[in-house]
Structures are given as C-alpha cells and as structure tokens.
Design an enzyme around this catalytic site. Structure first.
Site, PDB file in Angstrom:
ATOM      1  N   LEU A  49      21.138 -20.373 -48.279  1.00  0.00           N
ATOM      2  CA  LEU A  49      20.833 -19.288 -48.477  1.00  0.00           C
ATOM      3  C   LEU A  49      21.425 -18.808 -50.234  1.00  0.00           C
ATOM      4  O   LEU A  49      21.140 -17.108 -50.289  1.00  0.00           O
ATOM      5  CB  LEU A  49      21.014 -17.545 -47.863  1.00  0.00           C
ATOM      6  N   THR A 113      30.862  -5.685 -41.326  1.00  0.00           N
ATOM      7  CA  THR A 113      32.486  -6.305 -40.904  1.00  0.00           C
ATOM      8  C   THR A 113      33.473  -4.829 -40.785  1.00  0.00           C
ATOM      9  O   THR A 113      33.332  -3.433 -41.789  1.00  0.00           O
ATOM     10  CB  THR A 113      33.375  -6.999 -40.990  1.00  0.00           C
ATOM     11  N   ASP A 114      34.414  -4.234 -39.892  1.00  0.00           N
ATOM     12  CA  ASP A 114      35.319  -3.338 -39.744  1.00  0.00           C
ATOM     13  C   ASP A 114      36.317  -3.756 -41.419  1.00  0.00           C
ATOM     14  O   ASP A 114      37.345  -2.933 -40.929  1.00  0.00           O
ATOM     15  CB  ASP A 114      36.095  -3.303 -38.618  1.00  0.00           C
ATOM     16  N   TYR A 136      38.084 -12.019 -47.807  1.00  0.00           N
ATOM     17  CA  TYR A 136      36.204 -11.471 -46.676  1.00  0.00           C
ATOM     18  C   TYR A 136      36.189 -10.612 -46.648  1.00  0.00           C
ATOM     19  O   TYR A 136      34.948 -10.351 -47.060  1.00  0.00           O
ATOM     20  CB  TYR A 136      37.107 -12.278 -45.508  1.00  0.00           C
ATOM     21  N   LYS A 140      32.979  -8.762 -48.146  1.00  0.00           N
ATOM     22  CA  LYS A 140      31.605  -8.376 -46.896  1.00  0.00           C
ATOM     23  C   LYS A 140      30.796  -6.904 -48.027  1.00  0.00           C
ATOM     24  O   LYS A 140      29.824  -5.638 -47.986  1.00  0.00           O
ATOM     25  CB  LYS A 140      32.051  -8.365 -46.081  1.00  0.00           C
TER      26      LYS A 140
END
Length: 300
Positions: A49, A113-114, A136, A140
């Site tokens: 991807l 994500t949180d 990370y 995101k």
C-alpha cells in the site's frame, strides 16, 4: 451486487470485515501475503500500500463502490524506531487511497485510534482536540488529516483495545491472556489504563451502519463499557474459567515502556449510537461471541 475492497484483508479486522460483508457484496482483498487467507473466492491482490502505482492499478481496474482501509502500522513502540515505514503505511498510503477513491467515486472507511489523544481527560467525544503522545499516534492523526484534506468521501472510525480471533493472526490482549493463563503462567497487568474493550466484530457492524445509513463523518466506536486493563483481564479469566489469581496488578509507570500510553482514555459513544443506530456490545456479549469463535476454530 456492489463491490467492497478491503485492505489488510488477512489481518484481524480485514478478516472480520470479509465475514461481515461477503454475503451482500463482491469482495476485493488487498494484503502483503501471497494469497487470501479468508477465501479463494476473493478477488485478491498482493500489494504494498505504500506504492502509489500499485494502488492506482488495482483501484482503476476493480472500481469498488467502497474501500475499507483495515491496514495499518500498529506497533506503538516499534513506530519510534521505524518512523519512515510507519509514516508510509499510516499516512502516505491513506493519501493514495483517498486520491484514487475520489477518482473512481468510491467511498472510503478508515480506522483510527484513541492514541490520537493523550489520555489526560477521557473519555473523549469526536469534538475533543487530539494530542498524541508518541509517533504512532501522531502518524494516525496525520492519516486522519490526510483524509480531511482530500476530495474523497470518507468516514473515520476511531477504536481502541481491539480484540478478536481469525486465521494466522497475531495475538491481541485477550487471546494472549487466554493462552498464557491456560498455560498456568502468571501475568502482570496495569490497573491505570482505561478504555473500551472492542470486539472486532463490533467494529465491523459499525462499518455496516456507516455504509447502510450513508453517514460519512468521524465516529468513536468501542465496546459499551469503560474499564481498566487489570479488571478487564480478571473478567476474561472468569469468563473462560481460568485462574484470576495468576493476574498481578501494576502501574504503567512501573512497566517503564518506551512510549507513554494514554491512561484515562475511553470513548463517549453517543454519536455512533444516535446517528448510526449502532448498538455497542457489552464485555460479556463480546466474550461470549469470541468464545464461540474460538471453539469453532478449535482454539479452546
């Protein structure tokens, strides 16, 4: 029959999406593996991807109606040491998917994500301002922003403490705990990280709600209850007839992890419940479904 393209189809979320939609849609699967794990009937492509031309070739050829982006770099600590790869997967690939989704008129569902929050003032609504702690989470959030800057029609579904089972997938918190306790080994779990444990099937049902209700927006999706990891582990042990005395409690500070985690996290699910008519699962319901799945796969 309309067509859904699933990225990361061999992963936990990709597999659960396949089972959720296979009876109602033609499925196109993308992954790094040499073949489709879930079914030989899937129109499957081995694809990286991060390579724009590979995405272009598949999307322009297949022209799906919907794209479910279930692929991500999710190693929180590893992201600090593999920043380039993390960025390519979590940001650049999203840019590529959004660009070609717009070109072919496909609608895109993206999972986040949180970890876009710092965990200082949860539980969070969709309107709360993100403040990621580590690379990370930053990647995101950048992936979300890439979608917002694009011309694509999209929905972002943030989730957390995701668990479930599938074919040849990595262990997650719940499956790791079950396996470890079955071996009569002690574990140490933090009691100061809070969140909504989320069965993967619960998230796929929310994705179906997005598609069926044609709601393209940001939604927080999680299990119904907010609980700390230690007490969640105790619930798991009791439900699977394992020994909760093997579970020791500790604090996040004592673990001395490379990257700080959001502590007081959790999602307020009101928007998904009212706008999507989504019905989040309780922990008990989620574990009941998981238990059936593990028995069917002869993993219990």
């Amino acid at each position: 029959m309309k067509r859904i393209l699933i990225t990361g189809i061999n992963g936990l979320l990709g597999q659960r999406c396949f089972y959720e939609f296979k009876d109602d849609f033609e499925i196109i699967g993308l992954d790094l593996h040499s073949s489709s794990i879930v079914s030989p009937k899937v129109s499957y492509y081995t694809i990286d991807l991060t390579q724009r031309n590979q995405i272009k070739e598949v999307l322009l050829h297949e022209k799906p109606d919907y794209i479910l982006n279930m692929a991500a770099f999710t190693n929180v600590d590893g992201a600090e040491n593999q920043r380039e790869l993390c960025w390519k997967v979590n940001v650049e690939s999203v840019e590529h998917l959004a660009y070609f989704a717009h070109k072919i008129g496909a609608k895109l569902v993206h999972v986040s994500t949180d970890y876009v929050f710092d965990g200082k003032s949860g539980p969070y609504r969709e309107t709360d301002v993100p403040a990621p702690l580590g690379y990370y989470g930053k990647s995101k959030l950048a992936g979300e922003n890439a979608l917002r800057k694009s011309d694509a029609t999209f929905a972002i579904l943030r989730t957390m403490v995701l668990f479930g089972t599938g074919i040849d997938i990595r262990l997650n918190f719940v499956t790791w705990l079950i396996q470890t306790l079955k071996e009569k080994k002690e574990v140490t779990i933090v009691d100061d990280q809070f969140g909504n444990p989320t069965l993967a099937d619960d998230l796929t049902k929310a994705i179906r709600c997005v598609i069926e209700r044609d709601k393209w927006d940001l939604f927080h999706i999680g299990g119904l209850e907010i609980i700390d990891r230690y007490h969640f582990a105790v619930e798991i042990a009791r439900y699977f007839d394992l020994d909760p005395k093997l579970i020791n409690r500790t604090t996040t500070t004592a673990l001395n992890q490379q990257v700080p985690r959001p502590l007081k996290s959790g999602f307020i699910l009101e928007k998904a419940i009212t706008e999507l008519n989504h019905h989040p699962m309780t922990i008990e319901t989620s574990l009941k479904i998981l238990k059936k799945q593990l028995k069917k796969a002869k993993l219990l």
